[in-house]
Design a protein around this motif. Sequence first.
Motif, PDB file in Angstrom:
ATOM      1  N   GLU A 279       0.958  -1.091   0.009  1.00 53.87           N
ATOM      2  CA  GLU A 279       0.117   0.037   0.130  1.00 53.87           C
ATOM      3  C   GLU A 279       0.796   1.445  -0.097  1.00 53.87           C
ATOM      4  OE1 GLU A 279      -3.696  -0.396   0.337  1.00 53.87           O
ATOM      5  OE2 GLU A 279      -3.674   1.792   0.337  1.00 53.87           O
ATOM      6  N   GLY A 280       0.681   2.284  -0.940  1.00 56.05           N
ATOM      7  CA  GLY A 280       1.494   3.427  -1.024  1.00 56.05           C
ATOM      8  C   GLY A 280       2.406   3.382  -1.739  1.00 56.05           C
ATOM      9  N   ILE A 281       3.090   2.378  -2.158  1.00 51.37           N
ATOM     10  CA  ILE A 281       4.370   2.485  -2.803  1.00 51.37           C
ATOM     11  C   ILE A 281       4.162   2.091  -4.234  1.00 51.37           C
ATOM     12  CG2 ILE A 281       6.595   1.015  -3.457  1.00 51.37           C
ATOM     13  CD1 ILE A 281       6.698   0.222  -0.451  1.00 51.37           C
ATOM     14  N   GLU A 282       4.793   2.952  -5.188  1.00 51.70           N
ATOM     15  CA  GLU A 282       4.782   2.958  -6.611  1.00 51.70           C
ATOM     16  C   GLU A 282       6.051   2.525  -7.046  1.00 51.70           C
ATOM     17  OE1 GLU A 282       2.956   6.221  -8.323  1.00 51.70           O
ATOM     18  OE2 GLU A 282       1.588   6.368  -6.903  1.00 51.70           O
ATOM     19  N   CYS A 283       6.170   1.400  -7.910  1.00 54.46           N
ATOM     20  CA  CYS A 283       7.491   0.862  -8.380  1.00 54.46           C
ATOM     21  C   CYS A 283       7.389   0.500  -9.758  1.00 54.46           C
ATOM     22  CB  CYS A 283       7.883  -0.331  -7.665  1.00 54.46           C
ATOM     23  SG  CYS A 283       9.621  -0.836  -7.957  1.00 54.46           S
ATOM     24  N   GLU A 284       8.147   1.446 -10.671  1.00 60.32           N
ATOM     25  CA  GLU A 284       8.151   1.142 -12.140  1.00 60.32           C
ATOM     26  C   GLU A 284       9.202  -0.164 -12.245  1.00 60.32           C
ATOM     27  OE1 GLU A 284       8.573   4.030 -15.102  1.00 60.32           O
ATOM     28  OE2 GLU A 284       7.940   5.489 -13.625  1.00 60.32           O
ATOM     29  N   ASN A 285       8.889  -0.589 -13.506  1.00 56.50           N
ATOM     30  CA  ASN A 285       9.673  -1.828 -13.981  1.00 56.50           C
ATOM     31  C   ASN A 285      10.773  -1.351 -14.678  1.00 56.50           C
ATOM     32  OD1 ASN A 285       9.618  -4.697 -13.716  1.00 56.50           O
ATOM     33  ND2 ASN A 285       8.803  -4.820 -16.149  1.00 56.50           N
TER      34      ASN A 285
ATOM     35  N   THR B 296       4.457   7.094   1.896  1.00 55.98           N
ATOM     36  CA  THR B 296       4.738   6.281   3.239  1.00 55.98           C
ATOM     37  C   THR B 296       5.692   6.628   3.991  1.00 55.98           C
ATOM     38  OG1 THR B 296       6.610   5.066   2.352  1.00 55.98           O
ATOM     39  CG2 THR B 296       4.473   4.367   1.373  1.00 55.98           C
ATOM     40  N   ARG B 297       5.825   5.978   5.145  1.00 53.06           N
ATOM     41  CA  ARG B 297       6.892   6.702   6.259  1.00 53.06           C
ATOM     42  C   ARG B 297       8.185   6.242   5.914  1.00 53.06           C
ATOM     43  NH1 ARG B 297       6.999   4.887  11.170  1.00 53.06           N
ATOM     44  NH2 ARG B 297       6.846   2.590  10.891  1.00 53.06           N
ATOM     45  N   LEU B 298       8.580   5.502   4.963  1.00 51.73           N
ATOM     46  CA  LEU B 298       9.732   4.913   4.475  1.00 51.73           C
ATOM     47  C   LEU B 298      10.796   6.178   4.236  1.00 51.73           C
ATOM     48  CD1 LEU B 298       9.031   1.738   2.443  1.00 51.73           C
ATOM     49  CD2 LEU B 298       9.380   1.998   4.837  1.00 51.73           C
ATOM     50  N   THR B 299      11.609   5.941   5.037  1.00 50.83           N
ATOM     51  CA  THR B 299      13.036   6.895   4.646  1.00 50.83           C
ATOM     52  C   THR B 299      14.204   5.827   4.757  1.00 50.83           C
ATOM     53  OG1 THR B 299      13.482   7.446   6.932  1.00 50.83           O
ATOM     54  CG2 THR B 299      12.173   9.083   5.588  1.00 50.83           C
TER      55      THR B 299
ATOM     56  N   GLY C 136      16.852  -2.797 -16.740  1.00 48.68           N
ATOM     57  CA  GLY C 136      17.989  -3.383 -16.645  1.00 48.68           C
ATOM     58  C   GLY C 136      18.825  -2.879 -15.451  1.00 48.68           C
ATOM     59  N   ALA C 137      20.058  -2.867 -15.379  1.00 43.81           N
ATOM     60  CA  ALA C 137      20.859  -2.771 -14.080  1.00 43.81           C
ATOM     61  C   ALA C 137      20.251  -3.655 -13.040  1.00 43.81           C
ATOM     62  CB  ALA C 137      20.872  -1.228 -13.888  1.00 43.81           C
ATOM     63  N   PHE C 138      20.438  -3.222 -11.863  1.00 41.17           N
ATOM     64  CA  PHE C 138      20.023  -3.833 -10.663  1.00 41.17           C
ATOM     65  C   PHE C 138      19.513  -3.212  -9.721  1.00 41.17           C
ATOM     66  CE2 PHE C 138      24.726  -4.909 -10.906  1.00 41.17           C
ATOM     67  CZ  PHE C 138      25.238  -3.929  -9.944  1.00 41.17           C
ATOM     68  N   TYR C 139      18.709  -2.170  -9.974  1.00 43.12           N
ATOM     69  CA  TYR C 139      18.032  -1.202  -8.874  1.00 43.12           C
ATOM     70  C   TYR C 139      16.626  -1.161  -9.192  1.00 43.12           C
ATOM     71  CZ  TYR C 139      23.017   0.146  -9.154  1.00 43.12           C
ATOM     72  OH  TYR C 139      24.339   0.282  -9.243  1.00 43.12           O
ATOM     73  N   VAL C 140      15.961  -1.012  -7.859  1.00 44.42           N
ATOM     74  CA  VAL C 140      14.386  -0.536  -8.175  1.00 44.42           C
ATOM     75  C   VAL C 140      14.349   0.814  -7.582  1.00 44.42           C
ATOM     76  CG1 VAL C 140      12.880  -2.499  -8.482  1.00 44.42           C
ATOM     77  CG2 VAL C 140      13.880  -2.217  -6.067  1.00 44.42           C
ATOM     78  N   PHE C 141      13.795   1.663  -8.075  1.00 48.06           N
ATOM     79  CA  PHE C 141      13.669   2.938  -7.465  1.00 48.06           C
ATOM     80  C   PHE C 141      12.213   3.540  -7.110  1.00 48.06           C
ATOM     81  CE2 PHE C 141      14.799   7.795  -8.157  1.00 48.06           C
ATOM     82  CZ  PHE C 141      15.601   7.884  -7.344  1.00 48.06           C
ATOM     83  N   PRO C 142      11.623   2.796  -6.261  1.00 49.18           N
ATOM     84  CA  PRO C 142      10.178   3.079  -5.873  1.00 49.18           C
ATOM     85  C   PRO C 142      10.103   4.488  -5.307  1.00 49.18           C
ATOM     86  CG  PRO C 142      11.179   1.706  -4.333  1.00 49.18           C
ATOM     87  CD  PRO C 142      12.316   1.916  -5.217  1.00 49.18           C
TER      88      PRO C 142
END
Length: 351
Positions: A281-287, A301-304, A290-296
């Motif tokens: 809930e609240g996180i948007e993550c693109e696909n 959200t409260r995430l930091t 390549g490379a090996f990172y996600v950058f949501p």
Amino acid sequence: LKLSKITNNLIGQPMFALKHKIRQLELSGKKVIHLEIGDTDWDTPEIIRQAVIASLNKGETHYTASGGIIELKRAIIKDTRKEYGFSPSLDEIVVMPANAIIDFVIRCVCDKKDRVLLPNPCFPTYLAVVKYLGIKQGGNPKLVIINSPSNPTGKMMSVKEILSWMHSNKFVLLDEVYSKLVFDNIPKPNYSKVDRSRLIFLKSFSKTYSMSGFRLGYVICNKELAGKISLLFQTIFSCMPVFIQRAGIAALENEDTILPERIKYLKECRDLMVNGLSNIEGIECENPNGAFYVFPDVSKTRLTEDLLLRNGIAVLDGAYFGTKGNGHIRICFAKEKNILKVVLEKIRKLV
Ligand SMILES: Cc1ncc(COP(=O)(O)O)c(C=O)c1O
């Protein structure tokens, strides 16, 4: 102390500062899962390590040709033909650490009055270099940096977009550090058909072959610029160690036995992370392509970076990558899948 003006503008790479902070936490007994630095979890392949040992045992521990030994340059020519469809000449290649190439290219192409166009978000070294050199971004740039797949987003640019920059009469630095770690079938420009006089290819062994500690990369560009980059490198560093360059030859010559399995595994990690994060809930993550990172995008959200670190997960705050990184975190997924599953579960609970 009164030091030179440029020292006021040195910011380095934020991940190394964070790595130091994490180390302190670990020394005080905290367990941390490392997803912050852009590195694979795996050992450098055996065949590459053996090439270094053989070289050391042969006594290849002295000065060598500045700009790269001929055997490595020949392997690079073969590889370039395979990947990009053209064969650079020996004097169009300079072997040196990839990160330093960013600095050297900008210094050899731009004066202070010139502008550079950077992607946003982008790899922090680009920002650090233009800052200490006092070069402004945007405007009518003399040099454009393209990084596809991108760090931090993993996104690739379309052929049309890349070609439009290449036809713009500007210097174009193609940061191809992740060019062989691609999961989706996205076409590349046909480089054998374009004017390469202002095109600069930046390559690294770090990510593709788990060789980040070797500090090995190379630049391919027209021979006039390559000659200047080589002189600057010689002025500062003399030459690259021969045994490190032997490792590069082994990597290029054996990549067919190394890469397919890696790409397959990384793609599975990508799918695991993108699906896992998108379902929170609240996180948007693109696909990433390549490379090996996600950058949501975690702005809802409260995430930091800080909250995650306090909970034993090290990631990077998206703000390190430029203004468009605000509200995001970068997570490196070149890890054991079991670890990634633990991370997803912890994030789910924290959100
Ligand atoms: C886009 C990009 N370019 C260049 C580099 C520098 O590569 P190296 O660590 O091999 O010097 C990195 C490393 O993270 C990167 O992500």
